[in-house]
Design an enzyme around this catalytic site. Structure first.
Site, short mmCIF file in Angstrom:
data_model
loop_
_atom_site.label_atom_id
_atom_site.label_comp_id
_atom_site.label_asym_id
_atom_site.label_seq_id
_atom_site.Cartn_x
_atom_site.Cartn_y
_atom_site.Cartn_z
CG ASP A 104 -0.36 -0.23 2.52
OD1 ASP A 104 0.85 -0.51 2.58
OD2 ASP A 104 -1.09 -0.15 3.53
CB CYS A 105 4.12 2.16 1.48
SG CYS A 105 3.64 1.92 3.21
#
Length: 744
Positions: free
Chosen positions: A474-475
């Site tokens: 997700d980063c």
């Protein structure tokens, strides 16, 4: 007192967390606690690496002025002016950003504490102590201040995290930390903590990690520690329980733990550790059968009880493997291989390590293996301070070496949702943020990537900074979206070239599980049945990666945005990925319309993400029954004041746990979720935003409320920048949908 949801309210209103601190010697019953001069603390940010420094001389203070950000983090008066009262959504968002923008750090990122867990500082302080590493007086003072500030005001203990009930893990380890730093055993606060610890059965009723660290210190005997043989790392890859199938955090913690356990290394007994034996254990040390205490644990610590299978394995290792089958040559081979893995982890992270648990453990392993003058040990000592953070309560240890990339990417999104990406007022701030993200993209694969079983990472973004070196699904997705948000506008430089954007997509495409959902650091490698071997006891869902609505949504939305600009790149693979991921989001929804959140508290957080995924698939309140169910779930929990609030107990139990007070951050999450769903009724959202605006301070900030994040079901963790990011985002999105009419 204890709040109705089980959280701890501070005993009084003093600035340092309920423990009044004044100049003077360390308190022993009647004396005053020490306190550093907060005006002398400075945060240094070198390419996203945060370290706090205490300036001893007036000359240093004059050369390095304290910034607004320093003052804010320390809980001091920032000197920022009051702003015109906000009545409209964009006025409130503007005031919030006016304050928040002043805390941007020179490289372009935002920083904050990432505290909450109460089991991190003890590992660091024990490592310093047993390696005879001098502890700066400023650090010692403020660590003590923090631990006393976070002591349970009723029973004097400490929990797994700052809002948790007192446990053996928290109480034994933090009591020990205070004693190592010079706290007097007869200080009334220490006496109270000791009484609570003894009521819980003493340190021998602690979980595995507590017994490990106390055995390293020489306070307990290694016979009470369940075995962690390094031979596990010699198992072939096809073996179902091979460590390469475990979650990355478990791999990187258990590797150095197994090395130290195999050496059975303990610090030589001295007067202090001899005293700790009698303070931590309520029975005479000489009478204890340590072997019989390997599996004793208090109810307060036993979140994930050991299975009978694990107990049988431990019995076989202790009674058969070690005495009869383990040869000296096999032991050496296993230790040598684990040491090689530790060296690889150190090199691949520039000694930052994955987190603040394996960081001190790798440091200790380096000391045992190579000695105090060795290069790896010295490099670790330089790097460990990157985990530390100073605030008004004292010095704590962050859950990673920061949240720099994550918060910076989301800040860009929040500003864009207000329609301000091209506003000349905010362009310099956003350009600096873009420069930071460009600098932090990982540009190379790991050393010995496949031998270390590390996930592909070239082109990825991590959670904190590039130095730490771990790709996160997700980063990477949020970093990519933030870059695209700005670089596709005419007034911003193209800092991240097309090929590097495609490299990021290549990484995200590796992150999908067979179920269609996405995990965090890498796809799930082992069966969830490995949880039967979870020996940590205090955490759940710790052995393997899982599907997460949060990570899955970030990946879906990154592909969605990327394809608007690069529709020809890996088109069919992205299409198939998105279809499987959306199907997972649909299946993960519960009958009541909710989703369980694994990285934030809890149903409000997961719903915020899941409804964004469904919006990408064209599902809205008007055309989707599942979206309507999700909206009705939220509306059924809206509080009378218009807000939403759930406690951390939702994460532990898997059922909604109502908070007695609305929470600004959770309220903002729900507003954004409902706007993504195109919920047609304006009034519930208007009512929610009125609450957010009323909670805003005159200088534009919002005050810290309950803890926001979670990991492994049972441990909560703080995201202080969320109280800026998500209210600004919600206010901006609302104004875009319903207009900027007055809320008050």
């Amino acid at each position: 007192m204890t709040a109705p949801n089980g959280t701890h309210k501070r005993a009084n209103g003093h600035a340092n967390g309920g423990v009044k601190q004044e100049e003077g010697s360390w308190r022993t019953a009647g004396k005053k606690d020490q306190k550093t001069d907060y005006s002398r603390w400075r945060l240094k940010d070198e390419r996203g690496c945060h370290t706090w420094h205490y300036l001893e001389s007036d000359e240093e203070v004059e050369k390095w002025p304290q910034s607004v950000a320093d003052k804010y983090f320390m809980g001091m008066d920032t000197g920022l002016p009051d702003l015109p009262p906000a009545k409209r959504p964009l006025e409130a968002a503007h005031n919030g950003l006016e304050f928040y923008s002043k805390t941007q750090l020179p490289p372009g990122n935002w920083g904050c504490e990432y505290g909450g867990p109460m089991f991190l500082l003890p590992g660091l302080v024990i490592t310093w102590y047993v390696t005879n590493t001098p502890i700066p007086e400023s650090h010692s003072i403020e660590i003590k201040n923090y631990l006393f500030a976070r002591q349970h005001p009723d029973d004097g203990g400490w929990g797994l995290h700052i809002e948790g009930i007192s446990s053996v893990f928290g109480t034994a380890m933090n009591y020990t930390t205070l004693r190592l730093l010079g706290a007097d055993a007869e200080d009334p606060r220490m006496v109270k903590a000791r009484e609570t610890l003894w009521k819980l059965g003493g340190a021998l009723n602690g979980p595995h990690w507590a017994k490990f660290w106390l055995s390293v210190l020489g306070v307990l005997h290694w016979d009470c520690v369940n075995p962690v043989p390094p031979e596990l790392w010699l198992l072939p890859d096809w073996v179902p329980i091979a460590p390469w199938k475990w979650w990355i955090h478990m791999r990187q913690v258990m590797a150095p733990m197994s090395y130290v356990y195999s050496r059975r290394w303990s610090y030589p007994l001295n007067d202090l550790t001899r005293q700790l034996r009698s303070e931590l254990v309520p029975e005479p040390f000489e009478t204890i059968n340590f072997d019989s205490r390997r599996n004793t644990i208090s109810d307060a610590d036993n979140y994930h009880p050991k299975t009978w299978i694990l107990r049988v394995i431990f019995w076989l290792l202790i009674n058969i493997w070690f005495p009869f089958l383990r040869t000296a040559s096999l032991k050496k081979r296993a230790e040598d291989h684990v040491w090689w893995l530790i060296e690889a982890e150190d090199e691949n992270t520039s000694f930052s390590n994955l987190g603040p648990v394996n960081g001190p453990m790798n440091t200790l392993a380096s000391y045992i293996r190579s000695g105090p003058d060795s290069y790896p040990f010295r490099e670790h000592l330089k790097t460990l301070p990157e985990f530390l953070w100073v605030k008004n309560e004292g010095m704590l240890m962050n859950g990673t070496n920061g949240v720099q990339i994550w918060d910076t990417a989301y800040t860009i999104r929040a500003v864009a949702d207000c329609g301000w990406s091209e506003d000349p007022k905010w362009k310099p701030m956003l350009t600096k943020a873009l420069e930071f993200l460009e600098d932090q993209q990982i540009d190379a694969e790991c050393r010995d990537q496949h031998e270390c079983y590390r996930q592909q990472r070239k082109g990825a973004w991590g959670f904190s900074n590039r130095k730490q070196g771990y790709a996160v699904s997700d980063c990477t997705s949020e970093g990519l979206k933030a870059v695209l948000t700005l670089q596709t506008l005419p007034d911003y430089p193209t800092l991240v070239p097309e090929q590097r954007l495609k490299d990021a997509i290549d990484v995200v495409l590796t992150m999908q599980n067979a179920s269609g959902g996405c995990a965090s650091y890498e796809p799930q490698r082992g069966s969830e049945l490995l949880e039967w071997l979870n020996a940590a006891e205090v955490f759940g869902n710790i052995m393997v990666e899982y599907d997460y609505p949060e990570c899955t949504t970030a990946c879906i939305t990154a592909f969605h945005m990327f394809q608007k600009h690069y529709p020809e790149y890996r088109t069919e693979e992205i299409k198939a990925f998105k279809a499987r991921a959306i199907d997972y989001i649909r299946r993960a929804q519960r009958p009541d319309g909710s989703w369980y959140g694994s990285w934030g508290i809890c149903f409000t957080y997961a719903g915020f993400f899941a409804l964004e995924s469904l919006a990408c698939a064209g599902e809205t309140y008007e055309n989707s029954e599942r979206v309507r169910r999700a909206c009705h779930f939220f509306l059924s929990h809206q509080m009378e004041d218009g807000g939403w609030g759930e406690t951390y107990r939702s994460c532990e139990t898997g059922e909604w746990s109502q908070h007695p007070e609305s929470q600004v951050v959770q309220t903002a999450w729900v507003v954004v979720a409902m706007l993504q769903a195109q919920y047609p009724d304006q009034e519930p959202l208007r009512k929610a935003l009125r609450l957010i605006v009323k909670r805003q301070q005159r200088n534009g900030e919002w005050l810290q409320e309950a803890i926001e994040g979670v990991f492994n079901k049972s441990c909560m963790i703080s995201y202080p920048n969320y109280k800026f990011i998500f209210p600004i985002m919600a206010l901006g999105m609302y104004a875009k949908r319903f207009g900027n009419d007055p809320l008050l």
